[in-house]
Design an enzyme around this catalytic site. Structure first.
Site, PDB file in Angstrom:
ATOM      1  N   ARG A  80       1.015  -1.419  -0.105  1.00 57.08           N
ATOM      2  CA  ARG A  80      -0.138   0.491   0.019  1.00 57.08           C
ATOM      3  C   ARG A  80       0.742   1.245   0.345  1.00 57.08           C
ATOM      4  O   ARG A  80       1.737   1.433   0.748  1.00 57.08           O
ATOM      5  CB  ARG A  80      -0.621   0.364   1.382  1.00 57.08           C
ATOM      6  CG  ARG A  80      -1.734   1.230   1.713  1.00 57.08           C
ATOM      7  CD  ARG A  80      -2.943   1.830   2.336  1.00 57.08           C
ATOM      8  NE  ARG A  80      -2.950   2.310   2.376  1.00 57.08           N
ATOM      9  CZ  ARG A  80      -3.522   3.274   3.509  1.00 57.08           C
ATOM     10  NH1 ARG A  80      -2.636   2.837   4.467  1.00 57.08           N
ATOM     11  NH2 ARG A  80      -4.382   4.751   2.917  1.00 57.08           N
ATOM     12  N   HIS A 124      -3.171  11.251   0.924  1.00 56.64           N
ATOM     13  CA  HIS A 124      -2.841  10.919   1.374  1.00 56.64           C
ATOM     14  C   HIS A 124      -2.694  12.566   2.247  1.00 56.64           C
ATOM     15  O   HIS A 124      -0.974  12.053   2.322  1.00 56.64           O
ATOM     16  CB  HIS A 124      -1.620   9.651   2.037  1.00 56.64           C
ATOM     17  CG  HIS A 124      -1.066   8.723   3.471  1.00 56.64           C
ATOM     18  ND1 HIS A 124      -1.897   7.661   3.888  1.00 56.64           N
ATOM     19  CD2 HIS A 124      -1.034   9.265   4.345  1.00 56.64           C
ATOM     20  CE1 HIS A 124      -1.358   7.778   4.371  1.00 56.64           C
ATOM     21  NE2 HIS A 124      -1.151   8.467   5.104  1.00 56.64           N
ATOM     22  N   GLU A 169      -7.768   8.591   6.447  1.00 54.76           N
ATOM     23  CA  GLU A 169      -7.940   8.813   7.244  1.00 54.76           C
ATOM     24  C   GLU A 169      -9.137  10.018   7.615  1.00 54.76           C
ATOM     25  O   GLU A 169      -8.019  11.518   7.358  1.00 54.76           O
ATOM     26  CB  GLU A 169      -6.588   9.047   8.170  1.00 54.76           C
ATOM     27  CG  GLU A 169      -6.474   7.631   8.497  1.00 54.76           C
ATOM     28  CD  GLU A 169      -4.906   7.442   9.096  1.00 54.76           C
ATOM     29  OE1 GLU A 169      -4.451   8.966  10.385  1.00 54.76           O
ATOM     30  OE2 GLU A 169      -4.529   6.938   9.796  1.00 54.76           O
ATOM     31  N   ASN A 294      -7.626   1.642   9.531  1.00 55.64           N
ATOM     32  CA  ASN A 294      -6.513   2.095   9.828  1.00 55.64           C
ATOM     33  C   ASN A 294      -6.521   2.204  11.743  1.00 55.64           C
ATOM     34  O   ASN A 294      -7.613   2.966  12.655  1.00 55.64           O
ATOM     35  CB  ASN A 294      -5.768   3.751  10.181  1.00 55.64           C
ATOM     36  CG  ASN A 294      -4.945   3.096   8.426  1.00 55.64           C
ATOM     37  OD1 ASN A 294      -5.581   1.799   7.808  1.00 55.64           O
ATOM     38  ND2 ASN A 294      -4.757   4.268   8.185  1.00 55.64           N
ATOM     39  N   TYR A 296      -4.606   1.986  15.858  1.00 53.64           N
ATOM     40  CA  TYR A 296      -2.923   1.535  16.750  1.00 53.64           C
ATOM     41  C   TYR A 296      -3.595   1.331  18.319  1.00 53.64           C
ATOM     42  O   TYR A 296      -2.832   1.081  18.848  1.00 53.64           O
ATOM     43  CB  TYR A 296      -2.376   2.588  16.288  1.00 53.64           C
ATOM     44  CG  TYR A 296      -2.011   3.133  14.879  1.00 53.64           C
ATOM     45  CD1 TYR A 296      -0.314   2.628  14.293  1.00 53.64           C
ATOM     46  CD2 TYR A 296      -2.999   3.224  13.500  1.00 53.64           C
ATOM     47  CE1 TYR A 296      -0.398   2.652  13.423  1.00 53.64           C
ATOM     48  CE2 TYR A 296      -2.030   3.662  12.771  1.00 53.64           C
ATOM     49  CZ  TYR A 296      -0.890   3.368  12.249  1.00 53.64           C
ATOM     50  OH  TYR A 296      -0.362   3.126  10.722  1.00 53.64           O
ATOM     51  N   GLU A 362      -3.869  -0.356   7.833  1.00 54.75           N
ATOM     52  CA  GLU A 362      -2.699   0.443   8.581  1.00 54.75           C
ATOM     53  C   GLU A 362      -2.833  -0.047   9.675  1.00 54.75           C
ATOM     54  O   GLU A 362      -3.477   0.118  11.327  1.00 54.75           O
ATOM     55  CB  GLU A 362      -2.319   1.908   8.792  1.00 54.75           C
ATOM     56  CG  GLU A 362      -1.617   2.641   7.404  1.00 54.75           C
ATOM     57  CD  GLU A 362      -1.911   3.763   7.856  1.00 54.75           C
ATOM     58  OE1 GLU A 362      -1.768   4.522   8.873  1.00 54.75           O
ATOM     59  OE2 GLU A 362      -2.139   4.819   6.951  1.00 54.75           O
TER      60      GLU A 362
HETATM   61  O1  IFM Z   1       2.310   8.284   9.707  1.00 57.73           O
HETATM   62  C1  IFM Z   1       0.698   7.759   9.392  1.00 57.73           C
HETATM   63  C2  IFM Z   1      -0.442   7.875   8.710  1.00 57.73           C
HETATM   64  O2  IFM Z   1       0.132   8.772   7.963  1.00 57.73           O
HETATM   65  C3  IFM Z   1      -1.482   7.689   8.707  1.00 57.73           C
HETATM   66  N1  IFM Z   1      -1.804   6.928   9.836  1.00 57.73           N
HETATM   67  C4  IFM Z   1      -1.179   6.941  11.251  1.00 57.73           C
HETATM   68  C5  IFM Z   1       0.480   6.436  10.596  1.00 57.73           C
HETATM   69  C6  IFM Z   1       0.811   6.427  12.055  1.00 57.73           C
HETATM   70  O3  IFM Z   1       1.244   8.041  12.862  1.00 57.73           O
END
Ligand code: IFM
Length: 459
Positions: A80, A124, A169, A294, A296, A362
């Protein structure tokens, strides 16, 4: 350290890594590229924590063959990456820049030769600066301009790229870029940023239509950033705050795409979504082939403390730290793999069959990575914490699949260390360490770990 064997993922599961153009390419004036909002933002003193910019970054505009070689070594099925709008259409409108498109054509052809499938993100965050000068995502015209730029990309790459992500995002663009001002374009409009939600989603819908018109086989999805929202306590005020946070972080970006309606925003004093015009929701809710997630970390949310910046801004919530003892990444993001499972299960529960197959577009972690001499004298990076994070989060995806969520792929963020937006070069997410002075790449231990997982899973 990780020792138990990873559960088996379904046959055909896609194993990839992800990056974005502005974060890795550098070469910000090469081959006719125009300025983007991130070039402007990084040039403003005080915006980026270490005062850095992305003029060289990981130098991938020149070193892209090295990146493809790393992907090949990793055994990745997919990559990606994003296509830089200001390379393809430098002013954000008008004719295409052939040299910019040539670059991506060469790149995609080389990926194909290496047997790696492209998943190309069409936006992006690198909005051409002239469009920001004309109002950016606050104005409807930007959605039309975006769709036009997508048409230029499709004309050149539509026969080579089979899967597209429209937007990355949109929540971050709205919340950090236009509401809080911590990312480009650095506006501090708070609720005044809401039209940017609608105009981005409209752009998404128009891009889906353009992709469908150009190809009967191409697959398309959107990538939203999601977080599991956890109330800081069982107090009613914290529960209410968590619902409000969930609305602005998650739901206003997913509901219109999957259900064709915005959630009720009366808690924010709104009775209609800013910018919405008749027919828009039909465009936005066009069926998708996959839904990109995405994610985290979870977010803990409380009612705003009296006198806090959130209370002063009139916001009905305040994100707070995780429970004591929760491990955190270099970004101070809580490491809670079970929350990833819960998030995926909650998407399936809340959207049912309206949720297309999910692709994790992500997931990853930043840590302070040190290059040290390895046993053979070669440079090495022993990123044990990252391996633990990744192992836990992959198992969390497997657990979600077990609980009925249709997840089709995992893209690790990130293939290589890169420019981490307002954090500059202080946060390293890569499987591969990059020396930003020399461009030298050093595989971290997590690289070998992920290669092992992929090899085992691909059999
Ligand atoms: O680096 C970023 C990415 O560009 C978008 N999602 C989160 C990542 C980590 O912060």
């Amino acid at each position: 350290m990780v020792d138990e064997r990873m559960p088996r993922f379904p046959q055909g599961f896609r194993w990839g890594a992800a990056t974005a153009a502005f974060q890795i390419e550098g070469a910000t004036t090469a081959d006719g590229r125009g300025p983007s909002i991130w070039d402007t933002f990084t040039a403003e003193p005080g915006r980026v924590i270490d005062g850095s910019n992305a003029e060289t970054a990981a130098d991938s505009y020149r070193r892209w063959r090295d990146d493809i070689a790393l992907l090949g070594e990793l055994g990745a099925t997919d990559y990606r990456f994003s296509i830089s709008w200001p390379r393809v259409q430098p002013g954000g409108s008008g004719a295409a820049n052939a040299a910019g498109l040539d670059h991506y054509e060469r790149f995609v052809d080389a990926l194909a030769e290496a047997g790696i499938a492209p998943l190309a993100t069409l936006y992006h965050w690198d909005l051409p600066q002239p469009l920001e000068d004309a109002g950016g995502w606050l104005v409807r015209d930007t959605a039309e301009r975006y769709a036009e730029s997508v048409g230029l990309v499709l004309d050149r790459l539509g026969d080579r790229v089979g899967r597209w992500v429209t937007l990355n995002e949109p929540a971050m663009t709205t919340l950090e870029g236009y509401a809080l001002g911590t990312q480009a374009p650095g506006r501090t409009l708070m609720l005044g940023a809401l039209p940017t939600v609608h105009h981005q989603l409209l752009g998404h819908g128009l891009a889906v239509a353009a992709i469908r018109a150009a190809s009967g086989t191409a697959e398309v999805g959107i990538t939203n950033n999601h977080t599991l929202v956890v109330p800081a306590s069982d107090e009613p005020a914290d529960l209410v705050a968590a619902v409000a946070f969930d609305l602005v972080y998650n739901r206003i970006f997913i509901d219109p795409v999957l259900t064709g309606a915005y959630p009720d925003l009366s808690a924010f004093g709104l009775d209609a979504f800013p910018g919405l015009e008749p027919g828009d929701l039909d465009t936005i809710a066009a069926p998708l082939d996959f839904y990109g997630v995405n994610s985290y970390n979870p977010t803990y949310v409380a009612a705003p403390a009296e006198g806090s910046e959130f209370a002063l801004a009139g916001l009905p919530f305040e994100p707070v730290g995780p429970p004591a003892g929760t491990p955190v990444t270099g970004f101070d993001w809580p490491v809670v793999p079970e929350a990833f499972t819960e998030l995926l299960v909650s998407l399936r529960r809340d959207y049912g069959d309206a949720l297309p197959p999910v692709v994790i577009t992500e997931n990853g972690a930043s840590y302070v990575d040190e290059v040290v001499p390895g046993p053979d004298g070669e440079p090495a990076v022993h990123d044990v914490e990252r391996i633990d994070y990744l192992d836990g989060h992959l198992r969390a995806v497997a657990a979600a699949i077990d609980r009925g969520v249709d997840v089709r792929g995992y893209f690790l963020w990130s293939l290589i260390d890169n420019f981490e937006w307002a954090q500059g070069y202080t946060q390293r997410f890569g499987l591969v360490h990059v020396d930003f002075e020399t461009g030298e790449r050093t595989r971290k231990d997590a690289f070998a770990w992920y290669r092992g997982v992929v090899a085992d899973q691909r059999g």
